[in-house]
Motif scaffolding. Structure first.
Motif, mmCIF file in Angstrom:
data_model
loop_
_atom_site.group_PDB
_atom_site.id
_atom_site.type_symbol
_atom_site.label_atom_id
_atom_site.label_comp_id
_atom_site.label_asym_id
_atom_site.label_seq_id
_atom_site.Cartn_x
_atom_site.Cartn_y
_atom_site.Cartn_z
ATOM 1 N N ASP A 67 0.816 -1.216 0.000
ATOM 2 C CA ASP A 67 0.000 0.000 0.000
ATOM 3 C C ASP A 67 0.849 1.266 0.000
ATOM 4 O O ASP A 67 0.519 2.242 -0.658
ATOM 5 C CB ASP A 67 -0.949 0.022 1.204
ATOM 6 N N GLU A 68 1.945 1.263 0.739
ATOM 7 C CA GLU A 68 2.810 2.438 0.805
ATOM 8 C C GLU A 68 3.396 2.760 -0.570
ATOM 9 O O GLU A 68 3.484 3.923 -0.968
ATOM 10 C CB GLU A 68 3.949 2.234 1.806
ATOM 11 N N THR A 69 3.796 1.719 -1.290
ATOM 12 C CA THR A 69 4.357 1.905 -2.630
ATOM 13 C C THR A 69 3.281 2.390 -3.588
ATOM 14 O O THR A 69 3.513 3.295 -4.399
ATOM 15 C CB THR A 69 4.978 0.589 -3.145
ATOM 16 N N LEU A 70 2.098 1.806 -3.497
ATOM 17 C CA LEU A 70 0.994 2.213 -4.363
ATOM 18 C C LEU A 70 0.664 3.686 -4.142
ATOM 19 O O LEU A 70 0.466 4.437 -5.090
ATOM 20 C CB LEU A 70 -0.231 1.336 -4.109
ATOM 21 N N ARG A 71 0.641 4.102 -2.894
ATOM 22 C CA ARG A 71 0.356 5.504 -2.574
ATOM 23 C C ARG A 71 1.404 6.419 -3.220
ATOM 24 O O ARG A 71 1.064 7.439 -3.816
ATOM 25 C CB ARG A 71 0.332 5.701 -1.062
ATOM 26 N N LEU A 72 2.664 6.040 -3.131
ATOM 27 C CA LEU A 72 3.724 6.841 -3.755
ATOM 28 C C LEU A 72 3.569 6.891 -5.272
ATOM 29 O O LEU A 72 3.782 7.940 -5.894
ATOM 30 C CB LEU A 72 5.097 6.286 -3.395
ATOM 31 N N LEU A 73 3.208 5.778 -5.875
ATOM 32 C CA LEU A 73 3.008 5.760 -7.325
ATOM 33 C C LEU A 73 1.877 6.698 -7.730
ATOM 34 O O LEU A 73 2.004 7.460 -8.690
ATOM 35 C CB LEU A 73 2.713 4.331 -7.804
ATOM 36 N N TYR A 74 0.775 6.659 -6.994
ATOM 37 C CA TYR A 74 -0.343 7.571 -7.278
ATOM 38 C C TYR A 74 0.089 9.029 -7.091
ATOM 39 O O TYR A 74 -0.241 9.892 -7.892
ATOM 40 C CB TYR A 74 -1.525 7.300 -6.354
ATOM 41 N N GLN A 75 0.819 9.311 -6.020
ATOM 42 C CA GLN A 75 1.216 10.686 -5.712
ATOM 43 C C GLN A 75 2.202 11.248 -6.727
ATOM 44 O O GLN A 75 2.220 12.453 -6.967
ATOM 45 C CB GLN A 75 1.825 10.762 -4.311
ATOM 46 N N ARG A 76 2.995 10.404 -7.317
ATOM 47 C CA ARG A 76 4.066 10.878 -8.203
ATOM 48 C C ARG A 76 3.777 10.711 -9.683
ATOM 49 O O ARG A 76 4.587 11.141 -10.512
ATOM 50 C CB ARG A 76 5.369 10.173 -7.846
ATOM 51 N N CYS A 77 2.653 10.123 -10.023
ATOM 52 C CA CYS A 77 2.364 9.929 -11.447
ATOM 53 C C CYS A 77 1.948 11.254 -12.095
ATOM 54 O O CYS A 77 1.391 12.131 -11.442
ATOM 55 C CB CYS A 77 1.281 8.872 -11.653
ATOM 56 N N SER A 78 2.246 11.384 -13.363
ATOM 57 C CA SER A 78 1.821 12.574 -14.111
ATOM 58 C C SER A 78 0.332 12.519 -14.412
ATOM 59 O O SER A 78 -0.329 13.550 -14.506
ATOM 60 C CB SER A 78 2.609 12.676 -15.414
ATOM 61 N N ALA A 79 -0.178 11.321 -14.579
ATOM 62 C CA ALA A 79 -1.607 11.114 -14.810
ATOM 63 C C ALA A 79 -1.924 9.648 -14.526
ATOM 64 O O ALA A 79 -1.109 8.765 -14.784
ATOM 65 C CB ALA A 79 -1.989 11.452 -16.241
ATOM 66 N N PHE A 80 -3.105 9.402 -13.999
ATOM 67 C CA PHE A 80 -3.587 8.042 -13.787
ATOM 68 C C PHE A 80 -4.656 7.796 -14.840
ATOM 69 O O PHE A 80 -5.714 8.433 -14.832
ATOM 70 C CB PHE A 80 -4.161 7.877 -12.379
ATOM 71 N N VAL A 81 -4.373 6.897 -15.755
ATOM 72 C CA VAL A 81 -5.253 6.657 -16.900
ATOM 73 C C VAL A 81 -5.939 5.318 -16.706
ATOM 74 O O VAL A 81 -5.290 4.272 -16.628
ATOM 75 C CB VAL A 81 -4.449 6.685 -18.215
ATOM 76 N N PHE A 82 -7.267 5.349 -16.627
ATOM 77 C CA PHE A 82 -8.046 4.156 -16.294
ATOM 78 C C PHE A 82 -9.331 4.148 -17.126
ATOM 79 O O PHE A 82 -10.427 4.295 -16.598
ATOM 80 C CB PHE A 82 -8.367 4.190 -14.791
ATOM 81 N N PRO A 83 -9.211 4.000 -18.452
ATOM 82 C CA PRO A 83 -10.409 4.044 -19.305
ATOM 83 C C PRO A 83 -11.108 2.684 -19.379
ATOM 84 O O PRO A 83 -11.202 2.067 -20.428
ATOM 85 C CB PRO A 83 -9.842 4.459 -20.660
ATOM 86 N N SER A 84 -11.575 2.228 -18.246
ATOM 87 C CA SER A 84 -12.231 0.927 -18.166
ATOM 88 C C SER A 84 -13.495 0.898 -19.029
ATOM 89 O O SER A 84 -14.207 1.888 -19.148
ATOM 90 C CB SER A 84 -12.592 0.648 -16.702
ATOM 91 N N HIS A 85 -13.762 -0.255 -19.619
ATOM 92 C CA HIS A 85 -14.985 -0.400 -20.416
ATOM 93 C C HIS A 85 -16.220 -0.496 -19.529
ATOM 94 O O HIS A 85 -17.318 -0.158 -19.936
ATOM 95 C CB HIS A 85 -14.894 -1.627 -21.322
#
Length: 92
Positions: free
Chosen positions: A6-24
């Motif tokens: 969870d700690e790593t996931l939080r860092l990835l979310y915080q540091r990403c330029s954009a979170f792209v999730f175009p789910s169908h």
């Protein structure tokens, strides 16, 4: 990456330029909520719960249109001010 702590996931979310999730189709949209809570600018599909989850705190795209997805991601990557505003709005 498979599963990450969870700690790593939080860092990835915080540091990403954009979170792209175009789910169908998305039930609750938990990954979107997690990313938004961490201040990520999100790009999501314009369908199912994604519309309600993201609202005006991100960009909604036609999940079947790769060109629209690419253009939206390009906008966020080339305009950090817009990405920042969306990230701030997401946390609100």
């Amino acid at each position: 990456t498979n599963e990450v702590p969870d700690e790593t996931l939080r860092l990835l979310y915080q540091r990403c330029s954009a979170f792209v999730f175009p789910s169908h189709y998305e039930g609750l949209g938990l990954p979107l909520l997690e990313a938004m809570l961490c201040g990520a600018a999100v790009v999501a599909g314009r369908n199912s719960s994604q519309i309600e989850v993201v609202g005006d705190a991100g960009h909604l795209v036609n999940e079947h249109d790769p060109a629209e997805i690419a253009a939206t991601v390009t906008e966020l990557l080339t305009d950090p001010a817009t990405a920042g505003r969306l990230g701030d709005r997401a946390m609100e």
